[in-house]
Design a protein around this motif. Structure first.
Motif: not given
Ligand code: AMP
Ligand code: FE
Ligand code: FE
Ligand code: ZN
Length: 286
Positions: A8, A13, A38, A248
């Motif tokens: 990600h 995020d 996402h 992330h």
């Protein structure tokens, strides 16, 4: 060598840019990567360009939150054409749903007396899409909570006082959307489906009927036994197997990218098979 097909960036995020993710993958000696933000493909162009300057093979991806008979699951898409206009229109609908939900969550937080403004959220997020992890970070930075975990636990998780739903597609719609954009649909982290399916085997069989192409088998924390179970199901339905870290950046502080050093190493052979299947799918009608 290791691959990492679940990353990600700050377009969703994550906290790193697609370029920084590629640099980190080079450092970790990873040979194949996919960006799976996402509900958005905004970071893909930068990601592919950055990877083109390295020896790493990079493919476009996405992760779409979906519903299926009362379950929540994440559907990964690999090899999609990120410039496909139909895909972009479908994703815009998700972005509008997120904007509406963010306003609702902020209003609920204000409703319980917290000093938090939507403008602060926009500044913190900067660009790309904004989700609950951004709100959690804002709550942390403002000293309202002491950790991201507390932000989710006290305010943002389902059943917590500031929770709000958003528009999401069904698994069937997500799979079809991915296929129409030329990609393969892969069930992300099957161990994280909520609620937990009574039988993973039957659950996946139902998704195969809807067109599912693969299962994410290598995921941080999945034991050899869990992997074996998922591999067997995949073999039964001739599904591709993928793996990735779900990195992330600082938004999930305990997670790291794949790599020998991090003792999480989805093998390269999976990537070669995935690339072959994507190629066969994209050339099926030629
Ligand atoms: P959203 O897509 O806006 O609903 O946000 C979902 C994201 O929140 C997912 O990427 C989750 O990994 C993340 N998330 C959920 N619970 C937590 C938590 N307790 N701490 C940090 N991140 C979380
Ligand atoms: Fe996330
Ligand atoms: Fe996910
Ligand atoms: Zn993910």
């Amino acid at each position: 060598m290791c691959i990492d097909l679940h990353l990600h960036s700050h377009y969703s995020d994550g906290t790193l840019s697609p370029t920084a993710l590629v640099e980190m993958a080079v450092e970790a000696d990873i040979c194949g990567i996919a960006l799976t933000d996402h509900d958005t493909v905004e970071g893909i162009e930068e990601f592919l360009q950055a990877a083109a300057e390295t020896g790493i093979t990079a493919i476009p991806g996405i992760e779409i939150s979906s519903s299926f008979r009362g379950y929540s699951l994440h559907m990964l898409g690999y090899g999609i054409d990120h410039r496909d206009s139909e895909l972009q229109v479908s994703l815009e609908r998700l972005q509008h749903g997120r904007e509406k939900r963010n306003r609702e969550i902020i209003a609920r937080l204000q409703g319980i007396g917290l000093d938090i403004q939507i403008e602060e959220l926009d500044v913190l997020s900067g660009f790309g899409q904004t989700g609950r992890p951004h709100i959690a970070r804002l709550l942390t930075l403002k000293g309202i909570v002491t950790s991201m975990d507390d932000a989710f636990r006290l305010y943002l998780r389902k059943e917590a006082p500031a929770w709000a739903g958003r528009f999401i597609y069904t698994a069937e719609e997500s799979i079809a959307m991915i296929h129409r954009a030329g990609g393969l649909a892969v069930l992300a982290h099957p161990g994280q489906i909520t609620p937990r399916p009574y039988s993973m085997s039957l659950f996946i069989r139902e998704l195969v009927r809807l067109g599912l192409d693969g299962v994410e088998v290598f995921y941080p924390g999945y034991s050899p036994k869990v992997r074996k179970g998922l591999k067997d199901i995949a073999a039964r339905h001739k599904l591709v197997i993928t793996g990735g870290s779900d990195y992330h950046g600082n938004n999930k502080p305990y997670a790291t990218m794949a790599g020998k050093k991090n003792r999480f190493c989805p093998p390269r052979s999976l990537f070669d098979l995935l690339l072959k299947k994507i190629d066969a799918f994209q050339n099926r009608n030629l």
